[in-house]
Motif scaffolding. Structure first.
Motif, PDB file in Angstrom:
ATOM      1  N   ALA A  87       0.892  -0.883   0.016  1.00 36.30           N
ATOM      2  CA  ALA A  87       0.125  -0.075   0.095  1.00 36.30           C
ATOM      3  C   ALA A  87       1.284   1.128   0.124  1.00 36.30           C
ATOM      4  N   ARG A  88       2.064   1.339   0.302  1.00 33.01           N
ATOM      5  CA  ARG A  88       2.830   2.381   0.568  1.00 33.01           C
ATOM      6  C   ARG A  88       3.044   2.967  -1.058  1.00 33.01           C
ATOM      7  N   GLN A  89       3.262   1.806  -1.919  1.00 33.53           N
ATOM      8  CA  GLN A  89       3.840   2.146  -3.455  1.00 33.53           C
ATOM      9  C   GLN A  89       2.242   2.237  -3.640  1.00 33.53           C
ATOM     10  N   GLU A 180       7.497  16.204  12.026  1.00 36.47           N
ATOM     11  CA  GLU A 180       8.139  16.428   9.915  1.00 36.47           C
ATOM     12  C   GLU A 180       9.252  15.813   9.715  1.00 36.47           C
ATOM     13  N   LYS A 181       8.735  15.057   8.335  1.00 36.72           N
ATOM     14  CA  LYS A 181       9.811  13.972   8.533  1.00 36.72           C
ATOM     15  C   LYS A 181      10.234  14.012   6.902  1.00 36.72           C
ATOM     16  N   THR A 182      11.726  13.255   7.062  1.00 38.17           N
ATOM     17  CA  THR A 182      11.893  13.235   5.612  1.00 38.17           C
ATOM     18  C   THR A 182      12.810  11.994   5.451  1.00 38.17           C
ATOM     19  N   ARG A 183      12.366  11.718   4.534  1.00 46.23           N
ATOM     20  CA  ARG A 183      13.120   9.929   4.091  1.00 46.23           C
ATOM     21  C   ARG A 183      13.684   9.810   3.449  1.00 46.23           C
ATOM     22  N   LEU A 184      15.238   9.229   3.729  1.00 44.87           N
ATOM     23  CA  LEU A 184      16.669   9.623   3.599  1.00 44.87           C
ATOM     24  C   LEU A 184      16.771   8.406   2.239  1.00 44.87           C
ATOM     25  N   ILE A 206       2.573   7.773  17.478  1.00 49.22           N
ATOM     26  CA  ILE A 206       1.662   6.723  16.472  1.00 49.22           C
ATOM     27  C   ILE A 206       1.880   6.880  15.263  1.00 49.22           C
ATOM     28  N   ASP A 207       1.651   5.964  14.611  1.00 52.01           N
ATOM     29  CA  ASP A 207       2.168   5.955  12.986  1.00 52.01           C
ATOM     30  C   ASP A 207       1.317   4.406  12.816  1.00 52.01           C
ATOM     31  N   ASP A 208       0.270   4.848  10.807  1.00 51.02           N
ATOM     32  CA  ASP A 208       0.265   4.295  10.988  1.00 51.02           C
ATOM     33  C   ASP A 208       0.947   1.923  10.910  1.00 51.02           C
ATOM     34  N   ILE A 209       1.738   2.601  10.473  1.00 54.60           N
ATOM     35  CA  ILE A 209       2.846   1.441  10.397  1.00 54.60           C
ATOM     36  C   ILE A 209       3.856   1.721  11.029  1.00 54.60           C
ATOM     37  N   ILE A 210       4.985   0.334  11.788  1.00 54.08           N
ATOM     38  CA  ILE A 210       5.727   0.552  11.495  1.00 54.08           C
ATOM     39  C   ILE A 210       7.051  -0.519  11.113  1.00 54.08           C
ATOM     40  N   SER A 211       7.785   0.329  10.311  1.00 52.55           N
ATOM     41  CA  SER A 211       8.398  -0.957   9.286  1.00 52.55           C
ATOM     42  C   SER A 211       9.613  -1.427  10.390  1.00 52.55           C
ATOM     43  N   THR A 212      10.956  -1.110   8.895  1.00 57.46           N
ATOM     44  CA  THR A 212      12.166  -0.658   9.215  1.00 57.46           C
ATOM     45  C   THR A 212      11.897  -0.401  11.042  1.00 57.46           C
ATOM     46  N   GLY A 213      10.895   0.506  11.804  1.00 60.28           N
ATOM     47  CA  GLY A 213      11.491   1.462  13.246  1.00 60.28           C
ATOM     48  C   GLY A 213      12.200   2.729  12.557  1.00 60.28           C
ATOM     49  N   GLY A 214      12.050   2.554  11.756  1.00 60.05           N
ATOM     50  CA  GLY A 214      13.951   3.730  11.509  1.00 60.05           C
ATOM     51  C   GLY A 214      12.429   5.095  11.932  1.00 60.05           C
ATOM     52  N   THR A 215      11.775   5.391  11.269  1.00 59.67           N
ATOM     53  CA  THR A 215      10.744   6.851  11.896  1.00 59.67           C
ATOM     54  C   THR A 215      10.820   7.366  13.363  1.00 59.67           C
ATOM     55  N   MET A 216      10.312   5.582  13.407  1.00 57.95           N
ATOM     56  CA  MET A 216      10.121   5.336  15.227  1.00 57.95           C
ATOM     57  C   MET A 216      11.076   5.712  16.068  1.00 57.95           C
TER      58      MET A 216
HETATM   59  C1  R5P Z   1       5.176   6.190   5.870  1.00 59.21           C
HETATM   60  O1  R5P Z   1       4.575   7.248   5.510  1.00 59.21           O
HETATM   61  C2  R5P Z   1       4.331   5.517   6.957  1.00 59.21           C
HETATM   62  O2  R5P Z   1       2.739   5.910   7.719  1.00 59.21           O
HETATM   63  C3  R5P Z   1       5.792   5.042   8.208  1.00 59.21           C
HETATM   64  O3  R5P Z   1       6.226   6.103   8.812  1.00 59.21           O
HETATM   65  C4  R5P Z   1       6.955   4.582   7.467  1.00 59.21           C
HETATM   66  O4  R5P Z   1       5.812   3.212   6.419  1.00 59.21           O
HETATM   67  C5  R5P Z   1       7.395   3.483   9.287  1.00 59.21           C
HETATM   68  O5  R5P Z   1       7.777   3.432   7.897  1.00 59.21           O
HETATM   69  P1  R5P Z   1       9.849   2.631   8.759  1.00 59.21           P
HETATM   70  O6  R5P Z   1       9.532   2.246  10.595  1.00 59.21           O
HETATM   71  O7  R5P Z   1      10.559   1.757   8.213  1.00 59.21           O
HETATM   72  O8  R5P Z   1      10.652   4.456   9.255  1.00 59.21           O
END
Ligand code: R5P
Length: 279
Positions: A87-89, A180-184, A206-216
């Protein structure tokens, strides 16, 4: 209404059928020697059926497609995709890329489709069926309400998660803010400094997804440096790939809270009530 739990969503399907007192069908999922999936619904499918299956990985998608096909003779088939992979693509970021979310959505043929906190609501238009997105964040809010906090604040790590933070905070009756976040890269992000008063306060990110955990991890570190007391990470979908959990604890998280759209050790909030309310 009969319920089929796909291999990725058995616990959630069990909880939904338990709360609706509906019939939970038993299926068989195994692999052929060449790695292909074999799927069979053993119990009688009946005329109205709901399939619940997250598509965390490619095999989960194949299993979902097989289950839908197995239900071809039913008069009504609902499909619940609690966590929808790809869904992220949701757009073409670079020339030549597919809109993967669209490619996946087009394969799912059903009478009704339900998703939960899908990454972007625009994806719903890609399904042929009527597609509805459900919101599990008030359930996270309810769970958090029973915890004890010191002057709590809910924070969204980026503007895409503002609605989620707002929805959870309504349940709690506390303030929310966003960063605010910038993805590197795929695993690293930079969180922009913002003047929020977090000193001595307990923060729930709080976020929709924690994937690699980089954002959190980045957000937790920043808030801890700014003097936050205890920092919790909450999400709807605990993808938790690679070393996500370790990264969060290394960054100083106090606890991780998520729903069971993906069944993990941190899935302490069940999304079953939102599914049960629509099927
Ligand atoms: C991105 O826009 C999503 O809302 C999540 O912030 C993102 O998928 C989290 O990914 P990761 O845990 O890899 O930083």
């Amino acid at each position: 209404m009969n319920i089929i739990g796909g291999p990725a969503s058995q616990l959630l399907a069990g909880r939904v059928s338990g709360s609706l007192k509906s019939n939970l069908l038993i299926s068989e999922f195994k692999k052929f020697p060449d790695g292909e999936l074999y799927t069979r619904v053993i119990d009688d499918i009946g005329s109205e059926v709901t399939i619940i299956q997250s598509t965390v990985n490619d095999s989960d998608l194949v299993a979902l497609l097989q289950l839908i096909d197995a239900c071809s003779e039913a008069s009504r088939v609902n499909v619940v995709i609690p966590y929808m992979g790809y869904a992220r693509q949701d757009k073409q970021f670079k020339k030549g890329e597919p809109i993967s979310a669209r490619a996946i959505a087009r394969t799912i043929q059903a009478d009704n489709v339900y998703t939960i906190n899908i990454h972007d609501i625009s994806i719903l238009d890609y399904f042929d069926a009527k597609a509805v997105n459900l919101d599990a964040t008030p359930l996270i809010g309810k769970y958090i309400k029973n915890m004890e906090f010191n002057d709590p604040l809910i924070i969204a790590p980026d503007d895409g998660a503002i609605n989620i933070a707002k929805s959870a905070s309504v349940e709690l009756g506390i303030d929310y803010d966003y960063l605010e976040k910038t993805r590197l890269t795929g695993e690293t992000v930079s969180i922009h400094q913002k003047n929020i008063d977090v000193k001595g306060r307990d923060i729930i990110i709080i976020d929709d997804i924690i994937s690699t955990g980089g954002t959190m991890a980045e957000t937790i570190s920043m808030l801890r440096k700014q003097g936050a007391h205890e920092v919790f990470a909450a999400c709807v979908h605990p993808v938790l790939s690679n070393n996500a959990i370790l990264k969060l604890f290394k960054a100083g998280v106090k606890g991780i809270i998520s729903t069971d759209t993906i069944d993990k050790g941190v899935s302490v909030v069940s999304a079953a009530p939102v599914i049960a309310s629509v099927i």
